[in-house]
Scaffold this motif. Structure first.
Motif, PDB file in Angstrom:
ATOM      1  N   GLY A  93       0.815  -1.209   0.000  1.00  0.00           N
ATOM      2  CA  GLY A  93       0.000   0.000   0.000  1.00  0.00           C
ATOM      3  C   GLY A  93       0.851   1.263   0.000  1.00  0.00           C
ATOM      4  O   GLY A  93       0.580   2.214  -0.740  1.00  0.00           O
ATOM      5  N   ASN A  94       1.880   1.263   0.800  1.00  0.00           N
ATOM      6  CA  ASN A  94       2.754   2.425   0.844  1.00  0.00           C
ATOM      7  C   ASN A  94       3.663   2.521  -0.382  1.00  0.00           C
ATOM      8  O   ASN A  94       4.131   3.610  -0.731  1.00  0.00           O
ATOM      9  CB  ASN A  94       3.573   2.413   2.130  1.00  0.00           C
ATOM     10  N   SER A  95       3.878   1.399  -1.057  1.00  0.00           N
ATOM     11  CA  SER A  95       4.657   1.421  -2.296  1.00  0.00           C
ATOM     12  C   SER A  95       3.915   2.190  -3.383  1.00  0.00           C
ATOM     13  O   SER A  95       4.500   3.067  -4.040  1.00  0.00           O
ATOM     14  CB  SER A  95       4.929  -0.015  -2.756  1.00  0.00           C
ATOM     15  N   PHE A  96       2.624   1.890  -3.593  1.00  0.00           N
ATOM     16  CA  PHE A  96       1.935   2.637  -4.652  1.00  0.00           C
ATOM     17  C   PHE A  96       1.668   4.086  -4.245  1.00  0.00           C
ATOM     18  O   PHE A  96       1.616   4.977  -5.090  1.00  0.00           O
ATOM     19  CB  PHE A  96       0.687   1.929  -5.193  1.00  0.00           C
ATOM     20  N   ARG A  97       1.558   4.362  -2.950  1.00  0.00           N
ATOM     21  CA  ARG A  97       1.420   5.748  -2.514  1.00  0.00           C
ATOM     22  C   ARG A  97       2.710   6.539  -2.787  1.00  0.00           C
ATOM     23  O   ARG A  97       2.672   7.671  -3.269  1.00  0.00           O
ATOM     24  CB  ARG A  97       1.057   5.803  -1.035  1.00  0.00           C
ATOM     25  N   ALA A  98       3.847   5.921  -2.488  1.00  0.00           N
ATOM     26  CA  ALA A  98       5.126   6.588  -2.733  1.00  0.00           C
ATOM     27  C   ALA A  98       5.342   6.819  -4.224  1.00  0.00           C
ATOM     28  O   ALA A  98       5.799   7.892  -4.646  1.00  0.00           O
ATOM     29  CB  ALA A  98       6.264   5.767  -2.147  1.00  0.00           C
ATOM     30  N   GLN A  99       5.014   5.808  -5.042  1.00  0.00           N
ATOM     31  CA  GLN A  99       5.189   5.961  -6.485  1.00  0.00           C
ATOM     32  C   GLN A  99       4.291   7.069  -7.021  1.00  0.00           C
ATOM     33  O   GLN A  99       4.707   7.871  -7.860  1.00  0.00           O
ATOM     34  CB  GLN A  99       4.890   4.641  -7.196  1.00  0.00           C
ATOM     35  N   ALA A 100       3.057   7.143  -6.525  1.00  0.00           N
ATOM     36  CA  ALA A 100       2.139   8.197  -6.958  1.00  0.00           C
ATOM     37  C   ALA A 100       2.660   9.579  -6.559  1.00  0.00           C
ATOM     38  O   ALA A 100       2.542  10.544  -7.327  1.00  0.00           O
ATOM     39  CB  ALA A 100       0.748   7.958  -6.363  1.00  0.00           C
ATOM     40  N   SER A 101       3.256   9.683  -5.383  1.00  0.00           N
ATOM     41  CA  SER A 101       3.745  10.991  -4.922  1.00  0.00           C
ATOM     42  C   SER A 101       4.808  11.549  -5.855  1.00  0.00           C
ATOM     43  O   SER A 101       4.926  12.774  -6.011  1.00  0.00           O
ATOM     44  CB  SER A 101       4.284  10.881  -3.485  1.00  0.00           C
ATOM     45  N   LEU A 102       5.588  10.690  -6.480  1.00  0.00           N
ATOM     46  CA  LEU A 102       6.607  11.146  -7.411  1.00  0.00           C
ATOM     47  C   LEU A 102       5.994  11.731  -8.684  1.00  0.00           C
ATOM     48  O   LEU A 102       6.631  12.524  -9.378  1.00  0.00           O
ATOM     49  CB  LEU A 102       7.541   9.992  -7.776  1.00  0.00           C
ATOM     50  N   ALA A 103       4.774  11.319  -8.991  1.00  0.00           N
ATOM     51  CA  ALA A 103       4.076  11.837 -10.168  1.00  0.00           C
ATOM     52  C   ALA A 103       3.154  12.998  -9.818  1.00  0.00           C
ATOM     53  O   ALA A 103       2.403  13.477 -10.668  1.00  0.00           O
ATOM     54  CB  ALA A 103       3.294  10.724 -10.844  1.00  0.00           C
ATOM     55  N   GLY A 104       3.168  13.427  -8.545  1.00  0.00           N
ATOM     56  CA  GLY A 104       2.424  14.604  -8.149  1.00  0.00           C
ATOM     57  C   GLY A 104       0.990  14.386  -7.744  1.00  0.00           C
ATOM     58  O   GLY A 104       0.203  15.336  -7.702  1.00  0.00           O
ATOM     59  N   ALA A 119      11.959  -5.022  -6.573  1.00  0.00           N
ATOM     60  CA  ALA A 119      11.454  -3.815  -7.212  1.00  0.00           C
ATOM     61  C   ALA A 119       9.991  -4.040  -7.554  1.00  0.00           C
ATOM     62  O   ALA A 119       9.604  -5.127  -8.009  1.00  0.00           O
ATOM     63  CB  ALA A 119      12.243  -3.510  -8.478  1.00  0.00           C
ATOM     64  N   VAL A 120       9.166  -3.019  -7.326  1.00  0.00           N
ATOM     65  CA  VAL A 120       7.733  -3.114  -7.605  1.00  0.00           C
ATOM     66  C   VAL A 120       7.306  -1.891  -8.403  1.00  0.00           C
ATOM     67  O   VAL A 120       7.567  -0.752  -7.994  1.00  0.00           O
ATOM     68  CB  VAL A 120       6.900  -3.197  -6.306  1.00  0.00           C
ATOM     69  N   ALA A 121       6.663  -2.118  -9.537  1.00  0.00           N
ATOM     70  CA  ALA A 121       6.079  -1.041 -10.338  1.00  0.00           C
ATOM     71  C   ALA A 121       4.588  -1.306 -10.473  1.00  0.00           C
ATOM     72  O   ALA A 121       4.166  -2.457 -10.640  1.00  0.00           O
ATOM     73  CB  ALA A 121       6.724  -0.977 -11.716  1.00  0.00           C
ATOM     74  N   TRP A 122       3.799  -0.251 -10.405  1.00  0.00           N
ATOM     75  CA  TRP A 122       2.336  -0.378 -10.478  1.00  0.00           C
ATOM     76  C   TRP A 122       1.862   0.038 -11.863  1.00  0.00           C
ATOM     77  O   TRP A 122       2.090   1.155 -12.302  1.00  0.00           O
ATOM     78  CB  TRP A 122       1.694   0.453  -9.370  1.00  0.00           C
ATOM     79  N   ASN A 123       1.210  -0.909 -12.542  1.00  0.00           N
ATOM     80  CA  ASN A 123       0.834  -0.709 -13.936  1.00  0.00           C
ATOM     81  C   ASN A 123       0.033   0.564 -14.178  1.00  0.00           C
ATOM     82  O   ASN A 123       0.182   1.218 -15.206  1.00  0.00           O
ATOM     83  CB  ASN A 123       0.025  -1.908 -14.437  1.00  0.00           C
ATOM     84  N   GLN A 124      -0.843   0.916 -13.228  1.00  0.00           N
ATOM     85  CA  GLN A 124      -1.701   2.079 -13.429  1.00  0.00           C
ATOM     86  C   GLN A 124      -1.064   3.381 -12.931  1.00  0.00           C
ATOM     87  O   GLN A 124      -1.677   4.433 -13.009  1.00  0.00           O
ATOM     88  CB  GLN A 124      -3.050   1.865 -12.741  1.00  0.00           C
ATOM     89  N   ILE A 125       0.147   3.274 -12.370  1.00  0.00           N
ATOM     90  CA  ILE A 125       0.863   4.462 -11.885  1.00  0.00           C
ATOM     91  C   ILE A 125       2.252   4.433 -12.512  1.00  0.00           C
ATOM     92  O   ILE A 125       3.197   3.937 -11.921  1.00  0.00           O
ATOM     93  CB  ILE A 125       0.969   4.464 -10.347  1.00  0.00           C
ATOM     94  N   ALA A 126       2.358   4.934 -13.716  1.00  0.00           N
ATOM     95  CA  ALA A 126       3.639   4.851 -14.418  1.00  0.00           C
ATOM     96  C   ALA A 126       4.714   5.606 -13.643  1.00  0.00           C
ATOM     97  O   ALA A 126       4.514   6.759 -13.279  1.00  0.00           O
ATOM     98  CB  ALA A 126       3.509   5.436 -15.817  1.00  0.00           C
ATOM     99  N   PRO A 127       5.838   4.966 -13.351  1.00  0.00           N
ATOM    100  CA  PRO A 127       6.908   5.667 -12.638  1.00  0.00           C
ATOM    101  C   PRO A 127       7.324   6.944 -13.354  1.00  0.00           C
ATOM    102  O   PRO A 127       7.407   6.977 -14.588  1.00  0.00           O
ATOM    103  CB  PRO A 127       8.038   4.642 -12.619  1.00  0.00           C
ATOM    104  N   ALA A 128       7.549   7.990 -12.599  1.00  0.00           N
ATOM    105  CA  ALA A 128       7.846   9.302 -13.180  1.00  0.00           C
ATOM    106  C   ALA A 128       9.298   9.438 -13.615  1.00  0.00           C
ATOM    107  O   ALA A 128       9.658  10.424 -14.258  1.00  0.00           O
ATOM    108  CB  ALA A 128       7.503  10.394 -12.159  1.00  0.00           C
ATOM    109  N   SER A 129      10.158   8.483 -13.275  1.00  0.00           N
ATOM    110  CA  SER A 129      11.595   8.662 -13.505  1.00  0.00           C
ATOM    111  C   SER A 129      11.982   8.582 -14.972  1.00  0.00           C
ATOM    112  O   SER A 129      12.953   9.196 -15.392  1.00  0.00           O
ATOM    113  CB  SER A 129      12.370   7.585 -12.736  1.00  0.00           C
TER     114      SER A 129
END
Length: 254
Positions: free
Chosen positions: A59-70, A222-232
């Motif tokens: 849960g905190n992984s997809f929240r952190a990934q989303a935060s990078l995309a604003g 490493a975990v990437a969420w399909n619906q939250i494309a990493p911003a890097s």
């Protein structure tokens, strides 16, 4: 602050997707990854009452990934508990079934069935990182936002939650003497043994040194969420296709 553990011993599956197969791993990781200007907004997600750190970590992984995309993704305690039940067999209200989770199994179930939220169900793709490859760990932190880790915590860590976790703090430094825990690596001040890493856990940010990470870690993913494309933008299209294909093959063989 009440804290629960709950990660079961690491199970290293030779068939699991491997990050080392990607072209990303031919790079040198950033010398530092400073994210003080970004709030990953980690939540407790019931990990103070249940040994559901494997679910809370996702849960905190997809929240952190989303935060990078604003933006941010809402997840509730109830949703984290529901996924904990799905991925480990926990029966709400039955303490005897609160036995924790095996990270590779939890990741596979999330990839197959998703992590259900009120408005959507999120599906990760993931891959193992070799325990000796800290450059790879740092690359994946930069690429995806966090690295989903398994730690064998020591009694000395329990006594120093309010300080920097290190291998030099007083107390029993034996890895596992406290128990197993799932947490996320988020950012770092440098790559020397004494440099500080930010660890997302228990609804906050715990400071640790790299030598502590090396001592305590028993698995990295490493975990990437399909619906939250990493911003890097660090992963090529070929790497994405390879990681998706390896995840599909793994699930078909389970």
């Amino acid at each position: 602050m009440r804290m629960k553990l709950g990660k079961l011993p690491a199970r290293h599956d030779a068939r699991a997707p491997k990050m080392a197969a990607l072209s990303l791993f031919g790079r040198q990781a950033p010398a530092r990854l400073i994210r003080d200007h970004i709030d990953p907004s980690p939540q407790m997600l019931a990990n103070n009452t249940l040994g559901n750190c494997t679910s809370a970590g996702l849960g905190n992984s997809f929240r952190a990934q989303a935060s990078l995309a604003g933006f941010q993704v809402s997840v509730t305690d109830a949703e984290a508990i529901s996924f904990y039940s799905k991925s480990t067999g926990y029966v709400p209200g039955n303490a005897a079934t609160d036995r924790g989770g095996v990270e590779v199994d939890v990741l596979a179930i999330a990839a197959r069935d998703g992590y259900a939220l009120a408005a959507q169900t999120l599906y990760p793709i993931w891959g193992n990182i070799d325990l000796t490859n800290l450059n790879g760990v740092r690359l994946c932190m930069a690429a995806f936002g966090t690295v989903y880790c398994g730690f064998a915590l020591a009694e000395a860590d329990e006594a120093s939650v309010d300080a920097v976790w290190d291998t030099t703090t007083p107390g029993d430094q034996t890895p596992g003497s406290w128990g197993g825990h799932c947490a996320l690596l988020w950012s770092y001040s440098g790559t020397d043994d004494s440099d500080v890493v930010d660890v997302l856990t228990w609804g906050g940010i715990q400071k640790a040194t790299w030598r502590w990470v090396r001592s305590r870690a028993d698995e990295f993913h490493a975990v990437a969420w399909n619906q939250i494309a990493p911003a890097s933008g660090l992963l090529s299209g070929q790497d994405w296709d390879k990681l998706r294909a390896d995840n599909s093959s793994y699930l078909m063989g389970r």
